[in-house]
Design a protein around this motif. Structure first.
Motif, short mmCIF file in Angstrom:
data_model
loop_
_atom_site.label_atom_id
_atom_site.label_comp_id
_atom_site.label_asym_id
_atom_site.label_seq_id
_atom_site.Cartn_x
_atom_site.Cartn_y
_atom_site.Cartn_z
N GLU A 1 -6.83 4.13 -6.15
CA GLU A 1 -8.16 4.46 -5.68
C GLU A 1 -8.18 5.93 -5.27
O GLU A 1 -7.23 6.41 -4.67
CB GLU A 1 -8.55 3.60 -4.47
N ASN B 1 0.82 -1.22 0.00
CA ASN B 1 0.00 0.00 0.00
C ASN B 1 0.85 1.26 0.00
O ASN B 1 1.83 1.36 0.73
CB ASN B 1 -0.88 0.05 1.25
N TYR C 1 -3.04 0.01 -3.77
CA TYR C 1 -2.81 -1.22 -3.01
C TYR C 1 -2.07 -2.26 -3.83
O TYR C 1 -1.88 -3.38 -3.37
CB TYR C 1 -4.12 -1.78 -2.46
N TYR D 1 -8.19 0.86 2.10
CA TYR D 1 -7.33 0.86 3.28
C TYR D 1 -7.13 2.31 3.67
O TYR D 1 -6.11 2.90 3.36
CB TYR D 1 -6.00 0.21 2.89
N PHE E 1 -4.72 6.57 -3.05
CA PHE E 1 -3.90 5.48 -2.55
C PHE E 1 -3.84 4.35 -3.57
O PHE E 1 -4.65 4.30 -4.50
CB PHE E 1 -4.37 4.99 -1.18
N HIS F 1 -2.56 -7.37 6.92
CA HIS F 1 -1.89 -7.06 8.18
C HIS F 1 -2.70 -5.94 8.82
O HIS F 1 -2.37 -4.76 8.69
CB HIS F 1 -0.45 -6.62 7.91
N SER G 1 2.42 1.14 3.65
CA SER G 1 2.13 0.16 4.69
C SER G 1 2.03 -1.22 4.07
O SER G 1 1.89 -1.36 2.85
CB SER G 1 0.83 0.51 5.43
N LEU G 2 2.08 -2.23 4.93
CA LEU G 2 1.90 -3.60 4.47
C LEU G 2 0.48 -3.77 3.92
O LEU G 2 -0.36 -2.89 4.03
CB LEU G 2 2.15 -4.57 5.62
N SER G 3 0.19 -4.92 3.40
CA SER G 3 -1.11 -5.17 2.80
C SER G 3 -2.22 -5.11 3.84
O SER G 3 -1.98 -5.17 5.04
CB SER G 3 -1.13 -6.54 2.12
N TRP G 4 -3.45 -5.04 3.37
CA TRP G 4 -4.61 -4.92 4.26
C TRP G 4 -4.77 -6.15 5.13
O TRP G 4 -5.45 -6.11 6.15
CB TRP G 4 -5.88 -4.70 3.43
N TYR H 1 -7.15 5.54 6.31
CA TYR H 1 -7.07 6.13 7.63
C TYR H 1 -7.87 7.44 7.64
O TYR H 1 -7.84 8.19 6.69
CB TYR H 1 -5.63 6.48 7.98
N SER I 1 -1.31 -2.77 10.54
CA SER I 1 -0.03 -2.26 10.03
C SER I 1 -0.04 -0.74 9.99
O SER I 1 -0.94 -0.13 9.40
CB SER I 1 0.18 -2.81 8.62
N PRO I 2 0.92 -0.12 10.63
CA PRO I 2 0.91 1.34 10.65
C PRO I 2 1.40 1.93 9.34
O PRO I 2 2.01 1.26 8.52
CB PRO I 2 1.89 1.66 11.78
N LEU I 3 1.14 3.20 9.19
CA LEU I 3 1.68 3.94 8.07
C LEU I 3 3.12 4.35 8.36
O LEU I 3 3.45 4.71 9.49
CB LEU I 3 0.84 5.20 7.82
#
Lengths: 115, 116
Positions: free
Chosen positions: A56, A31, A50, B102, A48, A99, A94-97, B104, A102-104
């Motif tokens: 998206e 991501n 993914y 995804y 963003f 996870h 960040s890692l995939s959804w 925030y 997973s933080p930014l």
């Protein structure tokens, strides 16, 4: 440690110019995100991605486009810069959804001024 | 739609004292994640602490802890023994992961100044 690198700390562009903001991450994150940060408004999501070639729209995509041709690189494009696009731009990954929490991981930001 | 509210635009605290930053959020979701991020004057945003909504125990990371009140939709950050290096903007964030999306949601931030 994850490193997210934004190509420029400061940019000054003229109205109508095409502007490219580049972001590279070195941890194979799926991501990637572009945010805009303005005082009193917090961080607002522009776009963003993914996966490679996937994108998206976020909350404020108007006037922006993005490109993700390689997993590690996510570019933000201002097709015709305007003064209301003067702002701080933050890239994050960040890692995939899958996870879930997973933080930014953020880059240092690019302060763009459009005159 | 989810929203995140940080009602304190600016705060200050004396070095070595304790300060609490407030955050409230609005959601109809049951499972989600909450985060506090710190942005020092050097600008790079870093994660301070995270909380899974399904966990009742409040998260702690050294001098940083949260008071998570799920029913009240409140997620405050407590900084104990404040240090000059804690001077920064602090952002509260909500995240509900779904496949392919995804996002925030960030609050507007609280600027914290630690005074010597």
């Amino acid at each position: 440690d994850v490193k997210v690198t934004q190509s420029s700390r400061y940019l000054v562009k003229r109205t109508g110019e095409k502007v490219f903001l580049e972001c590279v991450q070195d941890m194979d994150h799926e991501n990637m995100f572009w945010y805009r940060q303005d005082p009193g408004l917090g961080l607002r999501l522009i776009y963003f991605s993914y996966d490679v070639k996937m994108k998206e729209k976020g909350d404020i995509p108007e006037g922006y486009s993005v490109s993700r041709e390689k997993k590690e690189r996510f570019s933000l494009i201002l097709e015709s810069a305007s003064t209301n696009q003067t702002s701080m731009y933050l890239c994050a990954s960040s890692l995939s959804w899958t996870h879930d929490n997973s933080p930014l991981h953020f880059g240092n930001g690019t302060r763009l001024t459009v005159t | 739609a989810q929203t995140v509210t940080q009602s304190q635009p600016e705060m200050s605290v004396q070095e070595a004292e304790t300060v609490t930053l407030s955050c409230t959020y609005d959601t109809s979701e049951n499972n989600y994640y909450l985060f506090w991020y710190k942005q020092p004057p050097s600008r790079q945003m870093i994660l301070v602490i995270r909380q899974e909504a399904y966990k009742q125990q409040n998260a702690t990371e050294n001098r940083f802890s949260v008071n998570f009140q799920k029913a009240a939709k409140s997620f405050s950050l407590k900084i104990s023994d404040s240090q000059l290096g804690d001077t920064a903007m602090y952002f509260c964030a909500f995240m509900k992961p779904r496949a392919g999306t995804y996002k925030y949601i960030f609050g507007t931030g609280t600027r914290l100044k630690v005074l010597a």
